[in-house]
Scaffold this active site. Structure first.
Site, PDB file in Angstrom:
ATOM      1  N   ALA A 156     -10.452   9.187  -7.667  1.00 19.88           N
ATOM      2  CA  ALA A 156     -10.074   7.700  -7.262  1.00 19.88           C
ATOM      3  C   ALA A 156      -9.925   7.098  -8.579  1.00 19.88           C
ATOM      4  CB  ALA A 156     -11.317   7.096  -6.393  1.00 19.88           C
ATOM      5  N   GLY A 157      -8.731   6.962  -9.319  1.00 17.43           N
ATOM      6  CA  GLY A 157      -8.856   6.323 -10.630  1.00 17.43           C
ATOM      7  C   GLY A 157      -9.339   7.099 -11.443  1.00 17.43           C
ATOM      8  N   HIS A 189      -5.372   5.771  -1.628  1.00 17.25           N
ATOM      9  CA  HIS A 189      -4.999   4.815  -0.923  1.00 17.25           C
ATOM     10  C   HIS A 189      -5.262   4.866   0.666  1.00 17.25           C
ATOM     11  CE1 HIS A 189      -2.624   2.904  -4.620  1.00 17.25           C
ATOM     12  NE2 HIS A 189      -3.325   3.994  -5.026  1.00 17.25           N
ATOM     13  N   ARG A 232      12.176  25.928  -8.378  1.00 20.33           N
ATOM     14  CA  ARG A 232      13.728  25.805  -7.337  1.00 20.33           C
ATOM     15  C   ARG A 232      13.527  24.135  -7.174  1.00 20.33           C
ATOM     16  NH1 ARG A 232      12.234  30.892  -5.430  1.00 20.33           N
ATOM     17  NH2 ARG A 232      13.671  32.628  -6.562  1.00 20.33           N
ATOM     18  N   GLU A 250       0.626  -1.464  -7.025  1.00 19.47           N
ATOM     19  CA  GLU A 250       0.615   0.098  -6.626  1.00 19.47           C
ATOM     20  C   GLU A 250       0.500   0.022  -5.209  1.00 19.47           C
ATOM     21  OE1 GLU A 250      -1.486   4.352  -8.065  1.00 19.47           O
ATOM     22  OE2 GLU A 250      -2.278   2.285  -8.579  1.00 19.47           O
ATOM     23  N   ASP A 303      -5.438   4.089 -15.719  1.00 17.06           N
ATOM     24  CA  ASP A 303      -5.502   3.966 -14.216  1.00 17.06           C
ATOM     25  C   ASP A 303      -7.243   3.440 -13.925  1.00 17.06           C
ATOM     26  OD1 ASP A 303      -5.158   3.826 -11.516  1.00 17.06           O
ATOM     27  OD2 ASP A 303      -5.144   6.169 -11.221  1.00 17.06           O
ATOM     28  N   HIS A 315       3.217   8.021  -5.939  1.00 13.52           N
ATOM     29  CA  HIS A 315       2.538   8.244  -4.546  1.00 13.52           C
ATOM     30  C   HIS A 315       3.625   8.430  -3.492  1.00 13.52           C
ATOM     31  CE1 HIS A 315      -1.863   7.500  -4.827  1.00 13.52           C
ATOM     32  NE2 HIS A 315      -1.354   6.423  -6.052  1.00 13.52           N
ATOM     33  N   HIS A 363       1.434   8.006 -12.914  1.00 15.61           N
ATOM     34  CA  HIS A 363       0.349   8.899 -13.297  1.00 15.61           C
ATOM     35  C   HIS A 363       1.086  10.290 -12.611  1.00 15.61           C
ATOM     36  CE1 HIS A 363      -0.316   8.282  -8.946  1.00 15.61           C
ATOM     37  NE2 HIS A 363      -1.348   7.163  -9.232  1.00 15.61           N
TER      38      HIS A 363
END
Length: 374
Positions: free
Chosen positions: A281-282, A112, A200, A100, A246, A168, A189
């Site tokens: 965080a996870g 990250h 839109r 990831e 995760d 991400h 995720h």
């Protein structure tokens, strides 16, 4: 061992109540029970393998978050060495490696480190694919396809048999669809750390929800994605949802300070891991709880269980996992009426028996009381 048809053999265990399903498959696990896969050794891998069957998980994909490419390769080799060192019938089985990062967007970094992110140039992809050991075990790569070289990276990785996931990412809807055209087949995720859904500009989630080529990874702790939106996702694309945890090292542990890719993660009383700055965080989620959470928002239990078994198994190209049919691997979970795992088999061998675990704990407590009374 595998599932077969026909009359049960002599001495077979006959289940008269509860629910029997395939073993759960989690394709995004950063760690658990105090172990961070970025710094794993054989003992740590064995701890995770023993712990996960308690949650119904029989196969899992160790995940490594953003690090410089050479560091990520070293970490991946350590994960694979630790997995290879597992003794027979150790518990849940690792399925390879999920990277990831580091080919992510600094605009959607989450926890990250943006300073470690790089574009997925040809040289960087060469490092992954020219490493023969890693190439065989690299099952999934999450990247931001809008980064320079992103679509070429998707094509090369997909051609090598790697599941490419959009994550991400600040990709627009158009760029997300281009990633699917290039071979991307999953979204990491959904809704988290990606350009959001707009009426839109659909962003990553909008295209993912309507493009049948994508499997949708969903963290159903009801904190990453709220209950109503979880239900919305299943209403729109339930047959393509893969529940993931995760999970980080804090999963299965009491509140405290843990690691994720070498950075501190704080697990508070609310059960949601966060960075010291407060960013989620996870998770500390378990996959059986994710199934129960999804059932609690009104999804049919059969659909919730499919999203933790056959859907993720198919996404990573494992046609003998996640199903009960002749020729499938004999990974099984026996659930009680509250969807709590009672007994778990991996390759036909019992790796978790709740009744036996309770009996062992009771004996241990009795021995402790007797020793204290002496």
């Amino acid at each position: 061992m595998e599932v077969v048809t026909g009359a049960p053999p002599d001495g077979a265990e006959v289940l008269t109540d509860g629910l029997l399903t395939p073993g759960l498959v989690d394709v995004q696990v950063n760690g658990a029970v105090g172990v961070d896969f970025a710094e794993v050794d054989p003992e740590g891998m064995a701890m995770v393998a023993r712990a996960l069957p308690r949650t119904g998980v029989t196969r899992f994909l160790p995940t490594l978050i953003t690090a410089p490419v050479p560091v990520a390769v070293r970490q991946a080799h350590a994960v694979l060495a630790a997995a290879a060192a597992l003794p027979p019938h150790a518990g849940a089985k690792p399925l390879g490696v999920h990277l990831e990062g580091p080919f992510l967007s600094p605009k959607r970094a989450g926890v990250h480190d943006p300073a470690l992110m790089v574009a997925p140039g040809a040289a960087e992809i060469d490092v992954l694919l020219d490493d023969e050991v890693l190439r065989r075990a690299l099952r999934m790569v999450t990247l931001a396809p809008e980064q320079p070289g992103g679509l070429d990276a998707v094509r090369r990785l997909a051609a090598a048999g790697v599941l490419v996931a959009v994550g991400h990412s600040d990709a627009t809807g158009e760029q997300t669809r281009a990633a699917a055209e290039a071979g991307a087949r999953m979204v990491t995720h959904l809704f988290n750390a990606q350009r959001p859904l707009g009426h839109r500009e659909p962003g990553v989630p909008g295209v993912a929800l309507v493009d049948d080529r994508f499997t949708l990874g969903l963290i159903a702790d009801l904190a990453h994605v709220g209950p109503d939106v979880c239900r919305l996702v299943f209403n729109a694309a339930g047959h393509r949802v893969a529940l993931v945890t995760d999970a980080v090292a804090a999963a299965g542990m009491p509140p405290g300070r843990y690691q994720l890719g070498g950075a501190d993660v704080l697990l508070a009383e609310d059960g949601v891991p966060r960075s010291p700055e407060g960013t989620i965080a996870g998770s500390a989620l378990t996959l059986d709880r994710a199934v129960r959470n999804i059932v609690s928002v009104g999804v049919d239990p059969a659909d919730a269980l499919a999203s933790a078994t056959v859907v993720p198994a198919d996404a990573i190209g494992e046609p003998t996992l996640g199903r009960l049919e002749a020729g499938a691997v004999a990974d099984l979970v026996w659930w009680d009426e509250n969807l709590q795992p009672r007994k778990v088999w991996v390759d036909g061998e019992v790796v978790f028996d709740r009744a036996a675990a309770f009996e062992s704990e009771a004996v241990g407590e009795a021995v402790g009381v007797a020793a204290a009374g002496q």
